[in-house]
Write a protein that holds these residues in place. Structure first.
Motif, short mmCIF file in Angstrom:
data_model
loop_
_atom_site.label_atom_id
_atom_site.label_comp_id
_atom_site.label_asym_id
_atom_site.label_seq_id
_atom_site.Cartn_x
_atom_site.Cartn_y
_atom_site.Cartn_z
N TYR A 433 0.83 -1.21 0.00
CA TYR A 433 0.00 0.00 0.00
C TYR A 433 0.87 1.26 0.00
CZ TYR A 433 -3.21 3.63 1.62
OH TYR A 433 -3.92 4.79 1.75
N LEU A 434 1.84 1.31 0.88
CA LEU A 434 2.65 2.52 1.01
C LEU A 434 3.64 2.68 -0.14
CD1 LEU A 434 3.35 2.68 4.86
CD2 LEU A 434 1.58 3.85 3.54
N ALA A 435 4.08 1.57 -0.71
CA ALA A 435 5.02 1.68 -1.83
C ALA A 435 4.39 2.40 -3.02
CB ALA A 435 5.48 0.28 -2.25
N ASP A 436 3.08 2.26 -3.16
CA ASP A 436 2.37 2.92 -4.27
C ASP A 436 1.77 4.26 -3.87
OD1 ASP A 436 2.91 0.75 -5.92
OD2 ASP A 436 1.08 -0.32 -5.32
N LEU A 437 1.97 4.64 -2.61
CA LEU A 437 1.36 5.87 -2.11
C LEU A 437 2.39 6.99 -2.13
CD1 LEU A 437 -1.28 6.99 -0.70
CD2 LEU A 437 -0.08 6.55 1.47
N PRO A 438 2.21 7.99 -3.00
CA PRO A 438 3.20 9.07 -3.01
C PRO A 438 3.12 9.90 -1.74
CG PRO A 438 1.30 9.60 -4.41
CD PRO A 438 1.12 8.18 -3.96
N THR A 439 4.28 10.33 -1.24
CA THR A 439 4.29 11.19 -0.07
C THR A 439 3.89 12.60 -0.49
OG1 THR A 439 6.59 11.81 -0.33
CG2 THR A 439 6.12 9.81 0.92
N PRO A 440 3.41 13.44 0.44
CA PRO A 440 3.06 14.81 0.08
C PRO A 440 4.19 15.58 -0.60
CG PRO A 440 2.18 14.27 2.23
CD PRO A 440 3.02 13.10 1.82
N SER A 441 5.45 15.33 -0.18
CA SER A 441 6.58 16.03 -0.81
C SER A 441 6.76 15.60 -2.25
CB SER A 441 7.86 15.77 -0.01
OG SER A 441 8.16 14.38 0.02
#
Length: 446
Positions: A433-441
C-alpha cells in the motif's frame, strides 16, 4: 443518545470518558480477524498490547494443572487483600529468579486484578486529588485514565525529545528534565507527587540503565517524590545481537530490574509495578502486583483492594505455573526467540519503506515514524492517515494521540498479536500500500 439524568455526575464523566481513542476500530477489526484459510482478507488489529506468541504452550500447562492437581481448601474462601500467602511466595520466588536476580520478600508484595487496578490503587494511596504524576513522553495513553478516574491525579507529559532519532540508544530522561518539570508544575500551583517510568518502555522499547534509575531515584528521594518503575515488560526482551538487526544498535545493554535498587536504597519513595499480562501473555487473567518496602502503603493497599482482588482460583493456577522453574525457563526462552523473530519481520519491511523507527530492546512494540505520509504535521492529518491505512489494508496501528508526544505521525506497532506467517502478511500489505502511495513532498515535486 442515552438519558444521562438517571446517573450521577461521576457517572456522566465516565459516560463521556473514552478509555482510548482506538478502541472503537479495534472492536470492529476484532470481528473480522485474518485467517490464512478461513478469512484471508481479514483484518490485523496491531494496536492492543496482546502477547499471543506462546499461549498454546501456557494453555496446555494450565489445562494439565487443572486436570491433575487437587484444588486446595483456601481457594473457596476469603484471603488477604494483598493476595494469598502461597501465591505471593511463588511470585516472589519467580521474580527473584527471573527478573531481580536476588531474593525478594513476599511480604513486600500486593496483588490486584491486573496492572490497571495496581496503578489506580497506587495513585489513590500515594497522591491526593489534584497532585501531579509525571510521565516521560511518549507514554502509555491509558495511564491518564488509571490515575485520574478515581484518584483524581493529573498527568504531566514530560517532553525530553521531538525526533525519535534522539532516543535510539534509549530514554533520555535527565535530572535537568525533572527539575524543569518540577518548576513548571509548581509554577502552576500543583504538586509533583509521582514519577512513573516504564522499563522496557511503552511505546519505544527503550531501556533505562541502572545508572539512570539510581540517579533518578536519588533525586526523587531527596525531594520526597514517589518514583515508580513499571516493569510489566521486564521479561519480553529481544536478542539485539541477532545478525539481522545487530547493526541497528550502538550498544547491547541488558534490562536491569529496579527491584535490587529498591532494596539498596531502602526508601518509602521507591516502588515497582508488575503484571503477568505481557510476559506470560495472559492479560485476561488479570494478575498485577506492586513491590514496595513502604509498609504503610501496603497496609492501605490491603484495606482498599477488596473490589480488585485476583480470584483465588487464578492465584492457585498461577502459583503452580510460576513454581515450576524448569517450565518457566523453557517458556521464557521460547518467548525470547519468538519475540525476536516477530520484531525482525516488522523492521525489515520498515527498512524497505525507509520508515524510521526506534530500535527496540524489549516490550511488544515498535515505535515508527510515518510522518512523511502526512499531508501536514497535525493531529487531524495523523488520524486521517491512520484511518485510511486501516480502510485500505485492514491493518490497525496505535495512533500517537494520547502518548503525550509532540511529533505527529508516530505510530505504535504491536508485533505479538499474530504468528510469524500472519504477521508477514500484515506487513506485506502495508508495504504494498505505502510503496504505491506518493508522499506529500513527492506530490508537490510533481
Amino acid at each position: 443518545m442515552s438519558d444521562l439524568s438517571f446517573i450521577s455526575s461521576r457517572g456522566k464523566r465516565a459516560y463521556h470518558t473514552v478509555v482510548r481513542p482506538d478502541f472503537e476500530l479495534y472492536f470492529e477489526a476484532s470481528k473480522n480477524i485474518y485467517h490464512a484459510v478461513d478469512n484471508p482478507h481479514g483484518t490485523f488489529p496491531l494496536n492492543v498490547a496482546d502477547n499471543n506468541l506462546n499461549w498454546p504452550i501456557l494453555r496446555e500447562r494450565l489445562q494439565h494443572i487443572a486436570a491433575t492437581k487437587e484444588i486446595p481448601e483456601w481457594v473457596s474462601g476469603y484471603t488477604s487483600g494483598l493476595g494469598h500467602e502461597t501465591f505471593r511466595a511463588a511470585l516472589a520466588e519467580f521474580l527473584g529468579n527471573f527478573l531481580a536476580n536476588r531474593p525478594l520478600d513476599p511480604e513486600n508484595i500486593g496483588v490486584a486484578a491486573g496492572a490497571t487496578a495496581v496503578i489506580e490503587l497506587s495513585a489513590i494511596i500515594l497522591a491526593d486529588k489534584g497532585d501531579v504524576a509525571v510521565f516521560p513522553a511518549p507514554a502509555y495513553p491509558v495511564y491518564s485514565r488509571d490515575i485520574m478516574n478515581k484518584a483524581g491525579v493529573e498527568r504531566y507529559d514530560l517532553i525530553t525529545h521531538h525526533d525519535s532519532a534522539a532516543i535510539h540508544r534509549g530514554p533520555t530522561l535527565s535530572i535537568e528534565h525533572l527539575e524543569k518539570a518540577k518548576q513548571d508544575i509548581e509554577h502552576q500551583g500543583s504538586n509533583f507527587k509521582l514519577l512513573v517510568v516504564t522499563n522496557p518502555d511503552n511505546p519505544t522499547g527503550g531501556l533505562y540503565t541502572a545508572e539512570q534509575l539510581e540517579t533518578i531515584a536519588d533525586w526523587c528521594i531527596e525531594r520526597k517524590i514517589h518514583f515508580i518503575v513499571n516493569e510489566i515488560y521486564g521479561l519480553v526482551t529481544i536478542n539485539t545481537t541477532d545478525p539481522a538487526i545487530v547493526d541497528d544498535y550502538s550498544d547491547h545493554h541488558q534490562f536491569t530490574s529496579f527491584l535490587s535498587l529498591i532494596h539498596k536504597k531502602n526508601s518509602p519513595y521507591l516502588h515497582q509495578w508488575y503484571a503477568l499480562s505481557k510476559d506470560l501473555g495472559i492479560s485476561g487473567m488479570r494478575v498485577g502486583m506492586v513491590y514496595s518496602l513502604n509498609q504503610a502503603f501496603l497496609t492501605a493497599f490491603n484495606n482498599l483492594n477488596l473490589p480488585h482482588m485476583v480470584s483465588n482460583h487464578t492465584q492457585w493456577l498461577m502459583e503452580n505455573v510460576l513454581g515450576d522453574q524448569e517450565f518457566m525457563r523453557n517458556f521464557l526462552d521460547a518467548q525470547h526467540q519468538a519475540l525476536t523473530k516477530g520484531y525482525i519481520i516488522v523492521v525489515e519491511i520498515l527498512k524497505k519503506l525507509a520508515i524510521p523507527f526506534v530500535p527496540s530492546y524489549g516490550s511488544l512494540f515498535i515505535w515508527a515514524d510515518f510522518s512523511k505520509y502526512l499531508v501536514e504535521e497535525t493531529l487531524a492529518a495523523e488520524i486521517e492517515f491512520w484511518k485510511t491505512l486501516y480502510k485500505n489494508t485492514g491493518i490497525l496501528l496505535t495512533p500517537g494521540i494520547g502518548f503525550g508526544h509532540t511529533k505527529r505521525g508516530m505510530f505504535r506497532i504491536v508485533y505479538t498479536c499474530f504468528d510469524d506467517e500472519a504477521l508477514l502478511v500484515a506487513m506485506k500489505r502495508i508495504q504494498h500500500y505505502l510503496a504505491d502511495l506518493p508522499t506529500p513532498s513527492e506530490i508537490v515535486a510533481l
